[in-house]
Design an enzyme around this catalytic site. Structure first.
Site: not given
Ligand code: NAD
Ligand code: DAU
Length: 365
Positions: A149-151, A174, A178
């Site tokens: 993810t870009d997060e 989260y 990741k």
């Protein structure tokens, strides 16, 4: 009529590459399963634990194909994962299984550590053991595509974009889980030579998304005449990509991407949350006018903010576009109309989820 397992294996071998897809009963995973099994004719082994987010009806359109097999297991179960590699002998892995919802990670981070970190570690180790035993030509062609993810890059201010070289600054439990998984995947390439590729994608939307995420939350609330809960002032910005464009990007990266590389994937569709909610209201107003002269906008309701809410995400996918030739195929506006129409036409799909998920606000910690 059900097809015997050995017959399915035989048929899928004759069709071509076999891909082990983890999390294939989830939102993005099911789009990837449909894309690879129906669209590309690959053999697909779907490995999924069927958590609250897993739903076999999302792969029902392909579940009777001879090139599709389902394995109901946890990616943390080393013996099961090991057996799956040896029984099905995949040519590649696309790893999507994860706990994926930021609000849930605020309320209960432990499953995120377990599945996203330990599960990824287990999968990497089983893949490595299997890959080491392959003949040279198969070893060279093998790929482990780790979907992230870009997060992991944290939050942006008003300017700038994430690139593949952006620093990791995860802010939610989260995102931290990741980020840890991404580091394991990277290390397995650099230390052991496992042909790993990492992708970091922006917010997905489209059919079959579990109704805890923002876009289906708003669509279903509108259809049921409930308030549309916008966090904070609604000015946080996300970059939206249609899930089928994400599946196409993963196909492009799997077949053309370079091991050891990272590819960012984005929709080039940055919107403030409030703009997205207003667009949903506009589409609902035109597709299913609510009977009076009132607009669905009247249901918009600002609620307390998510703790640690990242302000803005924006992804540059120049590397993917320039080096591998991928581009998103539809505008956000087209994709949103298609998505809302899908939820209107597939009420049975989300009503069966509502029997076990009450839609209560999560993530207040
Ligand atoms: P999802 O929550 O809809 O689906 C996750 C799937 O993984 C479910 O089918 C679930 O049953 C399965 N799963 C969970 N734990 C498992 C375990 N221990 N063993 C086996 N299966 C397990 O998630 P999603 O939104 O489809 O996201 C898929 C992947 O893409 C995730 O890795 C996520 O981090 C990443 N991603 C998501 C988005 C997005 O906008 N949704 C964007 C970028 C990246
Ligand atoms: O950026 C990629 C990520 O996008 C993925 O890695 C995650 O798996 C995926 O869940 C998504 O994370 P977000 O937190 O951005 O998605 P979510 O749909 O939960 O929220 C989108 C935005 O909308 C966010 O700014 C919070 C806000 N929101 C969310 C919900 C559920 C609301 O305003 N109201 C809501 O009810």
């Amino acid at each position: 009529m059900a097809i015997a397992l050995d017959q399915r294996l035989h048929l899928s071998q004759s069709i071509g590459m076999k891909i082990l897809i983890t999390g294939g009963a989830g939102f993005i995973g099911s789009a990837v399963v449909r894309h690879f099994s129906r669209g590309c004719g690959f053999g697909v082994i779907n490995l999924d634990k069927l958590t609250y987010a897993g739903n076999l009806s999302s792969v029902e359109p392909v579940s009777n194909l001879p090139n599709y097999i389902f394995e109901h297991h946890d990616i943390c179960d080393e013996a099961a994962v090991d057996r799956i590699f040896r029984a099905h002998a995949p040519d590649a892995v696309i790893h999507l299984a994860a706990e994926s919802h930021v609000d849930r990670s605020i309320d209960g981070p432990a499953p995120f550590l377990e599945t996203n970190v330990k599960g990824t570690f287990t999968l990497l180790e089983c893949a490595r053991s299997y890959w080491c035993g392959l003949p040279d030509s198969a070893r060279d062609k093998f790929r482990f595509l780790h979907v992230s993810t870009d997060e992991v890059y944290g939050a942006l201010g008003a300017e700038g974009q994430f690139t593949e070289n952006s620093q990791y600054r995860p802010n939610s439990p989260y995102a931290a889980s990741k980020a840890a998984a991404d580091h394991f995947a990277r290390a397995w390439y650099h230390t052991y030579g496992l042909p790993v590729i990492v992708t970091n994608c922006s917010n997905n939307y489209g059919p079959f998304q579990f109704p805890e995420k923002m876009i289906p939350t708003m669509i279903l609330a509108g259809l049921e005449g409930r308030q549309l809960p916008v966090y904070g002032d609604g000015k946080n910005i996300r970059d939206w990509l249609h899930v089928e464009d994400h599946a196409a990007a993963l196909y492009c990266i799997l077949t053309k991407g370079v091991p050891g590389e990272v590819y960012n994937i984005g929709g080039e569709a940055e919107r403030q949350n409030i703009e997205v909610v207003e667009s949903i209201c506009e589409v609902l107003d035109s597709l299913i006018p609510n009977g009076s002269s009132a607009s669905y906008r009247d249901l918009i309701h600002f609620v307390s903010d998510r703790p640690g809410h990242d302000y803005r995400y924006s992804v540059s996918c120049d590397k993917l576009k320039n080096e591998l030739g991928w581009t998103p195929s539809r505008s956000f506006e087209e994709g949103l109309i298609q998505t809302i129409s899908w939820y209107l036409e597939n009420r049975d799909w989300w009503r069966s989820i509502q029997k076990r998920y009450d839609g209560r606000r999560q993530g207040l910690g």
